[in-house]
Design a protein around this motif. Structure first.
Motif, PDB file in Angstrom:
ATOM      1  N   ASP A  81     -39.864 -16.219 -16.763  1.00 13.60           N
ATOM      2  CA  ASP A  81     -39.500 -17.561 -17.213  1.00 13.60           C
ATOM      3  C   ASP A  81     -40.764 -18.408 -17.273  1.00 13.60           C
ATOM      4  O   ASP A  81     -41.400 -18.664 -16.250  1.00 13.60           O
ATOM      5  CB  ASP A  81     -38.483 -18.186 -16.270  1.00 13.60           C
ATOM      6  CG  ASP A  81     -38.027 -19.546 -16.751  1.00 13.60           C
ATOM      7  OD1 ASP A  81     -38.022 -19.769 -17.985  1.00 13.60           O
ATOM      8  OD2 ASP A  81     -37.687 -20.393 -15.915  1.00 13.60           O
ATOM      9  N   HIS A 110     -29.242 -14.735 -12.388  1.00 14.21           N
ATOM     10  CA  HIS A 110     -28.591 -13.864 -11.412  1.00 14.21           C
ATOM     11  C   HIS A 110     -27.258 -13.316 -11.926  1.00 14.21           C
ATOM     12  O   HIS A 110     -27.064 -12.101 -11.913  1.00 14.21           O
ATOM     13  CB  HIS A 110     -28.401 -14.579 -10.080  1.00 14.21           C
ATOM     14  CG  HIS A 110     -27.627 -13.772  -9.087  1.00 14.21           C
ATOM     15  ND1 HIS A 110     -28.184 -12.740  -8.373  1.00 14.21           N
ATOM     16  CD2 HIS A 110     -26.328 -13.837  -8.719  1.00 14.21           C
ATOM     17  CE1 HIS A 110     -27.256 -12.201  -7.604  1.00 14.21           C
ATOM     18  NE2 HIS A 110     -26.127 -12.855  -7.784  1.00 14.21           N
ATOM     19  N   ASP A 162     -39.578 -15.262  -4.010  1.00 18.16           N
ATOM     20  CA  ASP A 162     -39.497 -16.395  -3.089  1.00 18.16           C
ATOM     21  C   ASP A 162     -38.219 -16.363  -2.251  1.00 18.16           C
ATOM     22  O   ASP A 162     -38.099 -17.109  -1.282  1.00 18.16           O
ATOM     23  CB  ASP A 162     -39.629 -17.716  -3.833  1.00 18.16           C
ATOM     24  CG  ASP A 162     -38.564 -17.928  -4.890  1.00 18.16           C
ATOM     25  OD1 ASP A 162     -37.987 -16.931  -5.389  1.00 18.16           O
ATOM     26  OD2 ASP A 162     -38.302 -19.087  -5.240  1.00 18.16           O
ATOM     27  N   ARG A 203     -35.986 -12.046  -6.615  1.00 15.66           N
ATOM     28  CA  ARG A 203     -36.881 -13.203  -6.702  1.00 15.66           C
ATOM     29  C   ARG A 203     -37.748 -13.158  -5.462  1.00 15.66           C
ATOM     30  O   ARG A 203     -37.243 -13.170  -4.343  1.00 15.66           O
ATOM     31  CB  ARG A 203     -36.090 -14.507  -6.728  1.00 15.66           C
ATOM     32  CG  ARG A 203     -35.606 -14.884  -8.083  1.00 15.66           C
ATOM     33  CD  ARG A 203     -34.993 -16.250  -8.112  1.00 15.66           C
ATOM     34  NE  ARG A 203     -35.791 -17.248  -7.405  1.00 15.66           N
ATOM     35  CZ  ARG A 203     -35.412 -18.519  -7.275  1.00 15.66           C
ATOM     36  NH1 ARG A 203     -34.268 -18.920  -7.792  1.00 15.66           N
ATOM     37  NH2 ARG A 203     -36.167 -19.369  -6.622  1.00 15.66           N
ATOM     38  N   ASP A 216     -31.278  -7.946  -9.003  1.00 13.89           N
ATOM     39  CA  ASP A 216     -32.348  -8.889  -9.345  1.00 13.89           C
ATOM     40  C   ASP A 216     -33.099  -9.275  -8.081  1.00 13.89           C
ATOM     41  O   ASP A 216     -32.543  -9.348  -7.005  1.00 13.89           O
ATOM     42  CB  ASP A 216     -31.805 -10.114 -10.083  1.00 13.89           C
ATOM     43  CG  ASP A 216     -30.876 -10.957  -9.224  1.00 13.89           C
ATOM     44  OD1 ASP A 216     -30.181 -10.388  -8.359  1.00 13.89           O
ATOM     45  OD2 ASP A 216     -30.841 -12.175  -9.413  1.00 13.89           O
TER      46      ASP A 216
END
Length: 85
Positions: A44, A4, A19, A17, A15
């Motif tokens: 990742d 981040h 989730d 994500r 950014d």
């Protein structure tokens, strides 16, 4: 703790994500839409994350830059067809 600040604070990109993203969409549809709208993808591969392999492959098929990461303790788990990236 590292992605981040590097992506958003240091480089000025937003950014995402999945989730942590609030939405009411089907997760797969939203994920593919977010990847399509992105400039690059960070995948990742630590803990042999199968979702990251799928997302990276989709981004590659779109001609997008994919940045692969893996914790050094898990390098031996990276699949042979991407370990050279």
């Amino acid at each position: 703790h590292g992605f981040h600040p590097a992506i958003q604070e240091d480089c000025g990109y937003r950014d995402i994500r999945m989730d942590l993203l609030d939405h009411a969409d089907l997760i797969d549809d939203r994920m593919l839409a977010e990847i399509r709208a992105s400039r690059f993808l960070v995948a990742d591969l630590t803990h042999a994350n199968n979702g990251a392999y799928f997302e990276a492959g989709f981004a590659l098929a779109l001609g997008m830059k994919v940045i692969y990461t893996v914790h050094e303790d898990h390098w031996h788990d990276v699949h042979f067809d991407v370990n050279h990236y």
